[in-house]
Enzyme design. Structure first.
Site: not given
Length: 280
Positions: A153, A176, A180, A212, A249
């Protein structure tokens, strides 16, 4: 992403597993997955439970990745246990500037940046075991002694294991997005995270984010702009062009071909109102 830094295929001894084949080893109960490699949960239950911004992925580990974890972890790996304060000069064996990268995927971009800037040390943190093995393999093959791989972490690393002003930069590429609405609280770039990160970044250090996911980019821009410890490096106070040092990438290129918009944010850490020598 260029293939120039992809791990090469090396001859295997007779009877050895193919590098592209997943490792399947029947372990006895309680036996560690990699006896000399990263721990499954390095911090254990030493720290409070909280909402985390990452979700560990249970991907298969190839034989090549497993070999790298076993061989190289004792030398280049770091379990984030929160039980000690790191001496970054000792960790890297030199006093070069250190940049923390949170979340590096399979490590190709990290390896390219390390190769392009050997005078900067990169402490790359992730919880994805195959990616850890792949980055170690890349570093070994290309002689990248300026990479250390952290397992665990990043919040615990920042809060418990790094000293004030220890870092010369912080990179958060494609975290990430937790799309939602009910999961937005899990997003890493929040005011509390920025306050913590600012204490570990020296004045003038750059926090570089890229995503993105456009709604997340807008939130990042809003939160960073409002934070007193950071200032936008862009004259128009908006998003930045992709810097040449951040590799494009393959995943990102595929997204761009589909019309995805990638936004970079480069913010500078400004001095705190209090003295920067204050250890708190």
């Amino acid at each position: 992403m260029s293939d120039s830094l992809n791990a090469p295929e090396t001859p295997q001894p007779a009877g050895a597993a193919d590098p592209g084949v997943s490792v399947r080893h029947t372990r006895a109960k309680g036996e560690p997955r990699f006896p000399d490699g990263p721990k499954a949960d390095p911090a254990g239950s030493h720290f409070e439970r909280r909402i985390r911004s990452f979700q560990p992925r249970r991907s298969r580990v190839t034989a090549g990745q497993a070999d790298a974890l076993q061989r190289l972890w004792p030398q280049w790996g770091l379990d984030i246990d929160g039980q000690r304060t790191l001496d970054l000069t000792e960790l890297f064996g030199n006093d070069h500037p250190v940049v923390l990268e949170i979340g590096f995927g399979m490590g190709e971009a990290t390896a390219q940046m390390a190769a392009a800037d050997p005078g900067t040390n990169i402490l790359a943190v992730d919880v994805h075991t195959p990616g850890q093995g792949n980055l170690l393999n890349l570093a070994d093959h290309h002689g990248l002694s300026n990479i250390r791989v952290g397992n665990g972490d990043a919040i615990i690393l920042l809060r418990e294991m790094l000293t004030p002003d220890a870092l010369d930069g912080l990179r958060v590429f494609f975290p990430d997005p937790w799309p939602k609405k009910r999961h937005h609280k899990r997003r890493l770039i929040q005011p509390e995270f920025l306050t913590l990160a600012a204490t570990r970044l020296r004045p003038g250090a750059i926090l570089h984010c890229a995503t993105d996911w456009e709604p997340y980019a807008e939130q990042m821009l809003e939160v960073l702009t409002a934070h007193p410890d950071f200032e936008n490096t862009q004259p128009d106070s908006g998003f930045a062009p992709r810097p040449a040092f951040r590799p494009l990438t393959r995943f990102e290129g595929q997204g761009l071909d589909k019309g995805h918009v990638v936004n970079d944010l480069l913010f500078r850490r400004v001095p705190h109102p209090r003295s920067d020598s204050d250890p708190r």
